[in-house]
Scaffold this motif. Sequence first.
Motif, PDB file in Angstrom:
ATOM      1  N   LYS A  85       1.059  -1.178  -0.134  1.00  0.00           N
ATOM      2  CA  LYS A  85      -0.114   0.202  -0.160  1.00  0.00           C
ATOM      3  C   LYS A  85       0.867   1.200  -0.107  1.00  0.00           C
ATOM      4  O   LYS A  85       1.633   1.596   1.024  1.00  0.00           O
ATOM      5  N   LEU A  86       0.701   2.024  -1.046  1.00  0.00           N
ATOM      6  CA  LEU A  86       1.284   3.385  -1.067  1.00  0.00           C
ATOM      7  C   LEU A  86       0.537   4.645  -1.000  1.00  0.00           C
ATOM      8  O   LEU A  86      -0.442   4.385  -1.688  1.00  0.00           O
ATOM      9  N   GLU A  87       0.685   5.348  -0.236  1.00  0.00           N
ATOM     10  CA  GLU A  87      -0.009   6.887  -0.258  1.00  0.00           C
ATOM     11  C   GLU A  87       0.945   7.905  -0.818  1.00  0.00           C
ATOM     12  O   GLU A  87       1.980   7.959  -0.216  1.00  0.00           O
ATOM     13  N   LEU A  88       0.504   8.350  -1.827  1.00  0.00           N
ATOM     14  CA  LEU A  88       1.393   9.450  -2.476  1.00  0.00           C
ATOM     15  C   LEU A  88       1.234  10.930  -2.149  1.00  0.00           C
ATOM     16  O   LEU A  88      -0.164  11.019  -2.088  1.00  0.00           O
ATOM     17  N   GLN A  89       1.984  11.680  -2.594  1.00  0.00           N
ATOM     18  CA  GLN A  89       1.563  13.194  -2.234  1.00  0.00           C
ATOM     19  C   GLN A  89       0.872  13.544  -3.720  1.00  0.00           C
ATOM     20  O   GLN A  89       1.095  13.021  -4.671  1.00  0.00           O
ATOM     21  N   SER A  90      -0.463  14.415  -3.442  1.00  0.00           N
ATOM     22  CA  SER A  90      -1.266  14.419  -4.848  1.00  0.00           C
ATOM     23  C   SER A  90      -0.515  14.988  -5.877  1.00  0.00           C
ATOM     24  O   SER A  90      -0.616  14.704  -7.023  1.00  0.00           O
ATOM     25  N   GLU A  91       0.398  15.797  -5.567  1.00  0.00           N
ATOM     26  CA  GLU A  91       1.160  16.610  -6.739  1.00  0.00           C
ATOM     27  C   GLU A  91       2.084  15.506  -7.518  1.00  0.00           C
ATOM     28  O   GLU A  91       2.848  15.617  -8.584  1.00  0.00           O
ATOM     29  N   HIS A  92       2.283  14.200  -6.842  1.00  0.00           N
ATOM     30  CA  HIS A  92       3.253  13.323  -7.631  1.00  0.00           C
ATOM     31  C   HIS A  92       2.484  12.164  -8.177  1.00  0.00           C
ATOM     32  O   HIS A  92       3.032  10.879  -8.641  1.00  0.00           O
ATOM     33  N   ILE A  93       1.148  11.943  -8.161  1.00  0.00           N
ATOM     34  CA  ILE A  93       0.411  10.881  -8.744  1.00  0.00           C
ATOM     35  C   ILE A  93       0.879  10.797 -10.463  1.00  0.00           C
ATOM     36  O   ILE A  93       1.104   9.768 -10.507  1.00  0.00           O
ATOM     37  N   ALA A  94       0.692  11.696 -10.884  1.00  0.00           N
ATOM     38  CA  ALA A  94       1.019  11.466 -12.403  1.00  0.00           C
ATOM     39  C   ALA A  94       2.306  11.252 -12.553  1.00  0.00           C
ATOM     40  O   ALA A  94       2.661  10.154 -13.290  1.00  0.00           O
ATOM     41  N   ASP A  95       3.465  11.628 -11.796  1.00  0.00           N
ATOM     42  CA  ASP A  95       4.816  11.206 -11.978  1.00  0.00           C
ATOM     43  C   ASP A  95       4.823   9.619 -11.345  1.00  0.00           C
ATOM     44  O   ASP A  95       5.608   8.806 -12.174  1.00  0.00           O
TER      45      ASP A  95
ATOM     46  N   ASN B  37      14.596   2.143  -7.882  1.00  0.00           N
ATOM     47  CA  ASN B  37      13.065   2.164  -7.975  1.00  0.00           C
ATOM     48  C   ASN B  37      12.775   2.744  -6.711  1.00  0.00           C
ATOM     49  O   ASN B  37      11.817   3.763  -6.810  1.00  0.00           O
ATOM     50  N   TRP B  38      12.830   2.201  -5.665  1.00  0.00           N
ATOM     51  CA  TRP B  38      12.453   2.704  -4.247  1.00  0.00           C
ATOM     52  C   TRP B  38      13.013   4.138  -3.917  1.00  0.00           C
ATOM     53  O   TRP B  38      12.061   4.582  -3.395  1.00  0.00           O
ATOM     54  N   LYS B  39      13.899   4.248  -4.393  1.00  0.00           N
ATOM     55  CA  LYS B  39      14.484   5.459  -3.993  1.00  0.00           C
ATOM     56  C   LYS B  39      13.810   6.563  -4.672  1.00  0.00           C
ATOM     57  O   LYS B  39      13.577   7.614  -4.026  1.00  0.00           O
ATOM     58  N   GLN B  40      13.419   6.403  -6.206  1.00  0.00           N
ATOM     59  CA  GLN B  40      12.770   7.259  -6.651  1.00  0.00           C
ATOM     60  C   GLN B  40      11.223   7.258  -6.156  1.00  0.00           C
ATOM     61  O   GLN B  40      10.915   8.770  -5.863  1.00  0.00           O
ATOM     62  N   VAL B  41      10.647   6.421  -6.142  1.00  0.00           N
ATOM     63  CA  VAL B  41       9.186   6.550  -5.598  1.00  0.00           C
ATOM     64  C   VAL B  41       9.003   7.130  -4.185  1.00  0.00           C
ATOM     65  O   VAL B  41       8.183   7.651  -3.735  1.00  0.00           O
ATOM     66  N   LYS B  42      10.069   6.791  -3.248  1.00  0.00           N
ATOM     67  CA  LYS B  42       9.881   7.079  -1.690  1.00  0.00           C
ATOM     68  C   LYS B  42       9.829   8.443  -1.742  1.00  0.00           C
ATOM     69  O   LYS B  42       9.078   9.019  -0.733  1.00  0.00           O
ATOM     70  N   GLN B  43      10.511   9.419  -2.445  1.00  0.00           N
ATOM     71  CA  GLN B  43      10.296  10.674  -2.231  1.00  0.00           C
ATOM     72  C   GLN B  43       8.887  11.072  -2.770  1.00  0.00           C
ATOM     73  O   GLN B  43       8.768  12.079  -2.195  1.00  0.00           O
ATOM     74  N   TRP B  44       8.107  10.362  -3.229  1.00  0.00           N
ATOM     75  CA  TRP B  44       6.733  10.890  -3.339  1.00  0.00           C
ATOM     76  C   TRP B  44       5.660  10.422  -2.498  1.00  0.00           C
ATOM     77  O   TRP B  44       4.782  10.700  -2.517  1.00  0.00           O
ATOM     78  N   PHE B  45       6.078   9.616  -1.651  1.00  0.00           N
ATOM     79  CA  PHE B  45       5.026   9.096  -0.643  1.00  0.00           C
ATOM     80  C   PHE B  45       4.746  10.369   0.370  1.00  0.00           C
ATOM     81  O   PHE B  45       5.461  11.165   0.949  1.00  0.00           O
ATOM     82  N   ALA B  46       3.393  10.113   0.884  1.00  0.00           N
ATOM     83  CA  ALA B  46       2.694  11.038   1.865  1.00  0.00           C
ATOM     84  C   ALA B  46       2.754  10.200   3.188  1.00  0.00           C
ATOM     85  O   ALA B  46       2.492  11.032   4.126  1.00  0.00           O
TER      86      ALA B  46
END
Length: 93
Positions: A7-17, A74-83
């Motif tokens: 389960k990943l919760e993203l910051q709204s501004e990074h959903i498209a990314d 990959n994890w390093k990249q997406v982790k910065q977008w987590f909320a």
Amino acid sequence: MIVRFVKLELQSEHIADFKKFVEGEKNDIITFEGCSFLEILQDINDDKLFFSCSHWESEEALNRYRDSDFFRANWKQVKQWFAAKAEAWSLKQ
């Protein structure tokens, strides 16, 4: 077989990314040795919530993936977008 849910919760501004990134990486993940299925799902009521579901031949195969340079990058990249901190479950079928 191991079924892995994350389960990943993203910051709204990074959903498209996130969507663009995952689409580019999905084939590499599913062709990783020991993986037979991968699906990325988005919650119908909260656009910020995503779930991945992957199937692995064994816990060892999953751990080889999680210990790979590919996963770490990959994890390093997406982790910065987590909320929020990601949550994961590994289940036996």
